[in-house]
Design a protein around this motif. Sequence first.
Motif, PDB file in Angstrom:
ATOM      1  N   SER A 250       0.828  -1.208   0.000  1.00 50.56           N
ATOM      2  CA  SER A 250       0.000   0.000   0.000  1.00 50.56           C
ATOM      3  C   SER A 250       0.865   1.261   0.000  1.00 50.56           C
ATOM      4  CB  SER A 250      -0.899  -0.005   1.237  1.00 50.56           C
ATOM      5  OG  SER A 250      -1.503   1.262   1.418  1.00 50.56           O
ATOM      6  N   ASP A 251       0.381   2.287  -0.718  1.00 55.92           N
ATOM      7  CA  ASP A 251       1.090   3.574  -0.689  1.00 55.92           C
ATOM      8  C   ASP A 251       0.496   4.512   0.368  1.00 55.92           C
ATOM      9  OD1 ASP A 251      -1.309   4.441  -1.748  1.00 55.92           O
ATOM     10  OD2 ASP A 251      -0.512   4.939  -3.730  1.00 55.92           O
ATOM     11  N   SER A 253      -2.543   5.684   0.523  1.00 56.70           N
ATOM     12  CA  SER A 253      -3.659   6.502   0.044  1.00 56.70           C
ATOM     13  C   SER A 253      -4.995   5.855   0.429  1.00 56.70           C
ATOM     14  CB  SER A 253      -3.591   6.655  -1.478  1.00 56.70           C
ATOM     15  OG  SER A 253      -3.798   5.384  -2.105  1.00 56.70           O
ATOM     16  N   ASP A 256      -5.761   2.680  -1.650  1.00 54.65           N
ATOM     17  CA  ASP A 256      -4.972   1.513  -1.245  1.00 54.65           C
ATOM     18  C   ASP A 256      -5.409   0.972   0.108  1.00 54.65           C
ATOM     19  OD1 ASP A 256      -3.532   1.774  -3.568  1.00 54.65           O
ATOM     20  OD2 ASP A 256      -1.607   1.382  -2.596  1.00 54.65           O
ATOM     21  N   ARG A 257      -5.752   1.865   1.020  1.00 55.60           N
ATOM     22  CA  ARG A 257      -6.175   1.405   2.354  1.00 55.60           C
ATOM     23  C   ARG A 257      -7.499   0.653   2.278  1.00 55.60           C
ATOM     24  NH1 ARG A 257      -7.185   5.726   5.875  1.00 55.60           N
ATOM     25  NH2 ARG A 257      -6.933   7.272   4.230  1.00 55.60           N
ATOM     26  N   GLN A 290      -9.866   5.461  -9.463  1.00 53.49           N
ATOM     27  CA  GLN A 290      -8.560   5.290  -8.811  1.00 53.49           C
ATOM     28  C   GLN A 290      -8.474   3.957  -8.067  1.00 53.49           C
ATOM     29  OE1 GLN A 290      -8.887   9.518  -7.232  1.00 53.49           O
ATOM     30  NE2 GLN A 290      -6.672   9.288  -7.205  1.00 53.49           N
ATOM     31  N   ARG A 294      -5.649   1.148  -8.951  1.00 50.81           N
ATOM     32  CA  ARG A 294      -4.745   0.589  -7.940  1.00 50.81           C
ATOM     33  C   ARG A 294      -4.921  -0.918  -7.800  1.00 50.81           C
ATOM     34  NH1 ARG A 294      -0.287   2.143  -7.263  1.00 50.81           N
ATOM     35  NH2 ARG A 294      -0.148   1.380  -5.098  1.00 50.81           N
ATOM     36  N   TRP A 442     -11.582   9.305   3.469  1.00 46.23           N
ATOM     37  CA  TRP A 442     -10.616   9.851   2.502  1.00 46.23           C
ATOM     38  C   TRP A 442     -11.069  11.208   2.033  1.00 46.23           C
ATOM     39  CZ3 TRP A 442      -9.964   9.007  -3.330  1.00 46.23           C
ATOM     40  CH2 TRP A 442      -8.675   9.397  -3.740  1.00 46.23           C
ATOM     41  N   PRO A 444      -9.960  13.374  -0.854  1.00 49.21           N
ATOM     42  CA  PRO A 444      -9.055  13.421  -2.035  1.00 49.21           C
ATOM     43  C   PRO A 444      -8.502  14.816  -2.279  1.00 49.21           C
ATOM     44  CG  PRO A 444     -11.294  12.774  -2.677  1.00 49.21           C
ATOM     45  CD  PRO A 444     -11.326  13.031  -1.218  1.00 49.21           C
TER      46      PRO A 444
END
Length: 444
Positions: A250-251, A253, A256-257, A290, A294, A442, A444
């Motif tokens: 995960s990065d 973001s 990803d989470r 997105q 991902r 999130w 963005p």
Amino acid sequence: MTTAFDPAAAAGRATDAILDDTLHGTHRGIVVDSPPGAGKSTLVVRAALELASAGRPLMVIAQTNAQVDDLVLRLAEKNGELPVGRLHSSDPDPYDKALDDLPNVRKSTKAGDLAGLDVVISTAAKWAHVKGVEPWRHAIVDEAYQMRSDALLAVAGLFERALFVGDPGQLDPFAIVGSEQWAGLSYDPSASAVTTLLAHNPELPQHRLPVSWRLPASAAPLVSDAFYPYTPFRSGTGHGDRRLKFAVASDGSGPDRVIDEAAEAGWGLLELPARHTPRTDPEAVRAVAQVVRRLLDRGGAATSERADEPAALTADRIAVGTAHRDQAAAVRAALADLGVADVTVDTANRLQGREFDVTVVLHPLSGRPDATAFHLETGRLCVLASRHRHACIVVCRAGVTELLDDHPSTEPVQLGVTVKFPDGWEANHAVLSHLAEHRVLWRP
């Protein structure tokens, strides 16, 4: 001492009882309720083969050409010698060209050309135009809850006995005209074929398939409780039988989470800040795109009971579900901007009956100022929440729970109309309550 639940044995017993009623029962109709991924098509194919081998030619009624072609291909896969007729329209390109490679399949626009074949398959719309033929002893109606009762009336003279198989949790049949003037009447043409059939024939045998082979152990309890309270079902797999792993970490973001949460728990909610938005909410649409990007970038691999080795999570095994066509178009454009192709993006109506490893859903009530009957329709949310084998990720703006509480159902109560249970308000609350345990906030 409690005996461990054996899904294969339970499904086998249910199927045997259905086939016994079909082959040896005396009632004119048999109804089979099936949850998502319980093997409706498998049952239809097996029942057709059993009837044909018993020397009982039959007609099969499906609701779309794609469903018809799928059944023809499945029958040929099981028995390449069985004579099958594909009754089709006069339209250009009326059937899947893969049928041309099957020597046992005869195709025609006229039912008379297919007389004497063991199985003849077509859509309800095509069957409605068939006249002057000897009635079949048996019929099988596939996706019977998607069939309107007026369509059943149009074909009822073509058969003596019928097996009706369908999913009661899916969307109601589509009508392009208002149906209020028929509400509560026993001959309401907009009601589903099964609803009307049982209203006039309550004594007909009703069976249910008790196991979903699509939904994982993480999803079946929620979908069963929220959408099928009177016909509960179990998953055919246990916790740990299916796994979703990613090669790329995960990065950090939001996308990803929520992917990691869904891979671990089977569900993920990517929650954006509360706001009233246009239907094609640009921020939510971008978030959906997105998440899909991902999913592909991180090199996912799905392990399941179907194979010994993990299968790559490719674009064709991912789907995006929306409530409206303009939302689906906006998501396709956003995915194209990110260089993503071959991911299925469609409305709940068009995703019915389909299956994917991972689904990403734009919640029907996300960003809305009101909760209309369309957005609260139970079947719409049920379809969106039940297409996946591994994980479902929902993208939604905060505030939907409050929206539901501010907009209780205001639909007029109509006498004689069977109340659909659970209603969309209750089902939405049940799903949102569960998703709240897997929420990723999130901005963005």
